[in-house]
Scaffold this motif. Sequence first.
Motif, short mmCIF file in Angstrom:
data_model
loop_
_atom_site.label_atom_id
_atom_site.label_comp_id
_atom_site.label_asym_id
_atom_site.label_seq_id
_atom_site.Cartn_x
_atom_site.Cartn_y
_atom_site.Cartn_z
N LEU A 168 0.54 -0.88 -0.12
CA LEU A 168 0.06 -0.28 -0.39
C LEU A 168 1.23 1.63 0.83
N ARG A 169 1.67 0.98 0.85
CA ARG A 169 2.73 2.24 0.58
C ARG A 169 3.29 2.63 -0.54
N LEU A 170 3.62 2.04 -2.19
CA LEU A 170 4.14 2.32 -2.97
C LEU A 170 2.79 2.31 -3.84
N LEU B 188 -0.06 3.36 -3.33
CA LEU B 188 -1.45 4.64 -2.93
C LEU B 188 -0.51 5.79 -3.99
N TYR C 81 3.56 -10.23 -1.62
CA TYR C 81 3.37 -9.25 -2.61
C TYR C 81 2.59 -9.78 -3.40
N CYS D 243 -5.83 -6.08 -3.00
CA CYS D 243 -6.40 -5.00 -2.88
C CYS D 243 -6.76 -4.23 -4.14
#
Length: 443
Positions: free
Chosen positions: A2-4, A6, A301, A308
């Motif tokens: 999610l950090r990458l 978004l 991953y 997601c």
Amino acid sequence: MLRLALPITLVQVGLMLMGVTDTVIVGRVSAVALASVALGNLYFFVISVFGMGVLMALDPIVAQAVGAGDRPAVARALQRGFLLAAAISLLTSLLFAPAERVFAALGQPAEVTPMAAAFVRASIPGTLPFFAFIVLRQSLQALGRTGPILVSILIANIANIALDLILVFGRFGLPALGGVGSAWASSASRWVMLAVLLAAAWRPIAGAMLPLRREAVEAAPLGRMIRVGVPIGAQGVLEYGVFALVAILMGRIGAAEVAAHQVAINIASLTFMVPLGVGAAAAVLVGRAVGRGDAAAARSYARAALACGALFMSCTGALFLLAPGVLARLYTTQAPVIALASLLIPLAGVFQIFDGVQAVAAGVLRGLGDTLVPLVVNILGFWLIGLPVSLYLGFRAGMGPLGLWWGLVVGLAVVAVVNVLRVRVRLKRDLRRLVINEEPIAA
């Protein structure tokens, strides 16, 4: 993940918003102008999507090099990317020239064709910055430096809105150019986007940009890079091409049908930017895991990315089913277009989950360096199954625009299922890094 994902998703949405802005502003001019922009944009991306895909070879190459700690390989890939971008820009510009003859041969409405062709010609000055931006975007994403990309997208969108209002309606003494004005605005905004990105990202990429490396222009490594990228480009052409063909078939029915298709597909494409961004993040993280030889991380991953993508598209699909008329009115005030778009948007809600899952799975496979099999899957799902269903339901069964769209639903479902099965198979194998410069690509 999610950090990458978004920031990458925000970049994807920002790129899409430039097209949404053009559509919304031109939609206030006339249905013919809206249909012309739809057709012109269609031609632009059908021709451009192959080059975009070829340059996405940078995803696995740079990400796996980052995972392996191979900085010289990152520099070589970036410089080769710019070389390919220049060549692709020239070829793409040449293919834009005969747009009017192509539209006429495809039987598009006579009132739409001239403006659509003028839109394509006005897009030519923006091709080089567009492809150069793709090179920088893919490389920076793989390096984990997404901040400069976000800044460039934000400023480019502001510039595009301002230029659209000036050129489409005529301001400050300039003539009102209608739909063609939006193409000139987009071309100028792409130069702004590239300039801002180069300035904002120069510090992290300076070591890869300079000095120029002689091996970056060697034929054999360039050929290996192209071998990775061509299936991605062909896959993009096939996927975008089937949607483009459906739009062309809409044109045989009428201008209102083309405009309604543009509204519905524009909304669906906007939400599609999220799983597309998740897929790009998956390509980076899975690629890095492959580069450092961590198979367990690659599998984790992949699972996170698929979850997601499916969850987000389930939510947007529900929105499309519940409020199609509200969404259609955001784009146009033309009553016939709103009525037909309100019938197509719920179908976009049906295929949202399939579309999201297949995009994320393709990103995972790209990170693994598996680019040929997804191409075969696209041929099977979109062209051998989905398109015949569209033609049968749309014309033989008399369902018109709705029938054409149901074929898209079927095609996306097939591609999604087969791509996920391919991900499962590939992640059970030994994972090997793509090596471009020293030896042929691992099978």
